[in-house]
Design an enzyme around this catalytic site. Structure first.
Site, PDB file in Angstrom:
ATOM      1  N   LYS A   1      28.130  16.201  32.366  1.00  0.00           N
ATOM      2  CA  LYS A   1      28.041  16.788  31.018  1.00  0.00           C
ATOM      3  C   LYS A   1      29.363  17.461  30.661  1.00  0.00           C
ATOM      4  O   LYS A   1      29.861  17.340  29.532  1.00  0.00           O
ATOM      5  CB  LYS A   1      26.868  17.787  30.961  1.00  0.00           C
ATOM      6  CG  LYS A   1      25.503  17.094  31.037  1.00  0.00           C
ATOM      7  CD  LYS A   1      24.325  18.029  31.303  1.00  0.00           C
ATOM      8  CE  LYS A   1      23.022  17.225  31.449  1.00  0.00           C
ATOM      9  NZ  LYS A   1      21.853  18.034  31.802  1.00  0.00           N
TER      10      LYS A   1
ATOM     11  N   GLN B   1      20.744  24.253  33.527  1.00  0.00           N
ATOM     12  CA  GLN B   1      20.249  23.046  34.187  1.00  0.00           C
ATOM     13  C   GLN B   1      18.945  23.350  34.924  1.00  0.00           C
ATOM     14  O   GLN B   1      18.844  24.323  35.667  1.00  0.00           O
ATOM     15  CB  GLN B   1      21.319  22.515  35.162  1.00  0.00           C
ATOM     16  CG  GLN B   1      20.976  21.197  35.830  1.00  0.00           C
ATOM     17  CD  GLN B   1      20.953  20.007  34.879  1.00  0.00           C
ATOM     18  OE1 GLN B   1      21.558  20.036  33.806  1.00  0.00           O
ATOM     19  NE2 GLN B   1      20.244  18.963  35.257  1.00  0.00           N
TER      20      GLN B   1
ATOM     21  N   ASP C   1      19.131  22.012  24.353  1.00  0.00           N
ATOM     22  CA  ASP C   1      18.124  21.197  25.048  1.00  0.00           C
ATOM     23  C   ASP C   1      16.865  21.029  24.199  1.00  0.00           C
ATOM     24  O   ASP C   1      16.077  20.115  24.427  1.00  0.00           O
ATOM     25  CB  ASP C   1      17.693  21.902  26.347  1.00  0.00           C
ATOM     26  CG  ASP C   1      18.520  21.499  27.566  1.00  0.00           C
ATOM     27  OD1 ASP C   1      18.841  20.311  27.694  1.00  0.00           O
ATOM     28  OD2 ASP C   1      18.811  22.395  28.386  1.00  0.00           O
TER      29      ASP C   1
END
Ligand code: GUN
Length: 297
Positions: free
Chosen positions: A52, A96, A119
């Protein structure tokens, strides 16, 4: 002939659009910023986060990575999130998952400013998605919608079967499929570990999304002739390779390919879209927070 879907090519097209928006923002004096936070020693999570960050570098997004010791107190993570929420140069925050057991996942998701929640996991953003008014669509299911659109695969009126009910993929995927509008209007079934006669359900699918996290659990016997098979799984299984493992999906590729009309491979299918849609959401976040308009499809 079964079509093997090239996720890298679809992701590249989206990233070109994202890059154009990055330039629009930069011309207005705004550089999109994404903070990634890792609180884990898991090798796969480390790999995903570094991919990412690399993608941010490639597109001119200011990617900043933060690591917290996996055995540190939960407050270390919450304090870091508070700092990132307050930092105006950070438009998107991604913690994460999974976080360690001593850190309450839901408290982490709720701590992130919903405007910075690229997200789309904060309950406010989940609620907006369910209500049909999404702020940030979760990256992997949004990427699946982009794959279907790019391949000209209609969802309206089709039988979509999602295998897996995770907060990250299964639930938002099903919610996107049942929305009104493009990429939605599908008759949607969600299957999971307690589903009775799974194969009978998956064989009904025109569009089958495998997102259970179980290596190669969907085989050709479970696939309808001509179906579109989207494999979200990325599982490390022991193998006699340099790294000691290989990556396999939730789908047994060869047997499913023999039945499917189109299928995504692992790697090179859904994975690149997850990253592309994270960049997309980050640019959208920067646009929303700065008031500088961008043209994102
Ligand atoms: N872990 C696995 N997939 C994801 C994702 O899309 N976002 C975050 N934050 N963690 C993940």
């Amino acid at each position: 002939m079964t079509r093997i879907i090239d996720g890298n090519a679809i992701a590249s097209d989206i990233e070109a659009d994202v890059q154009a928006s990055v330039e629009t923002l930069r011309d207005a004096g705004v550089q999109p910023g994404l903070a990634t936070v890792l609180m884990s020693d898991d090798g796969a999570s480390e790999t995903y986060v570094s991919m990412k960050q690399q993608a941010c570098d490639d597109l001119g997004i200011d990617g900043r990575h933060h690591e917290i010791d996996a055995d540190a107190p939960a407050d270390d993570l919450f304090d870091r999130i508070d700092d990132l929420n307050a930092d105006e140069s950070v438009h998107g925050i991604l913690v994460q998952m999974p976080v360690p057991d001593h850190v309450e996942k839901r408290a982490v998701l709720e701590r992130i400013d919903p405007e910075k929640d690229v997200d789309g996991f904060h309950p406010e953003n989940v609620g907006r998605l369910v209500a049909g008014n999404a702020r940030y669509k979760p990256c992997t299911p949004h990427g699946v919608q982009k794959i279907l659109a790019a391949e000209g695969i209609e969802t309206e009126g089709k039988e979509a079967v999602v295998v897996g009910r995770s907060d990250i993929v299964g639930k938002p995927m099903a919610n996107l499929f049942i929305q009104y509008g493009d990429g939605g209007n599908a008759t949607t079934t969600v299957c999971h570990s307690r589903t009775d006669d799974l194969a009978a359900k998956t064989r009904e699918a025109d569009i089958l999304v495998a997102a259970a996290g179980v290596p190669e659990m969907i085989d050709g016997e479970m696939v309808k002739e001509g179906a579109t098979v989207i494999d979200v799984g990325i599982n490390r299984v022991d193998a006699d390779t340099e790294k000691g493992y290989e990556l396999v999906g939730d789908v047994d590729f060869e047997s499913a390919k023999a039945k499917a009309g189109a299928i995504t491979p692992v790697p090179g299918g859904v994975g690149p879209l997850t990253i592309a849609m994270l960049l997309y959401n980050t640019v959208k976040a920067a646009s929303r927070q700065s008031g500088v308009g961008v043209d994102l499809a």
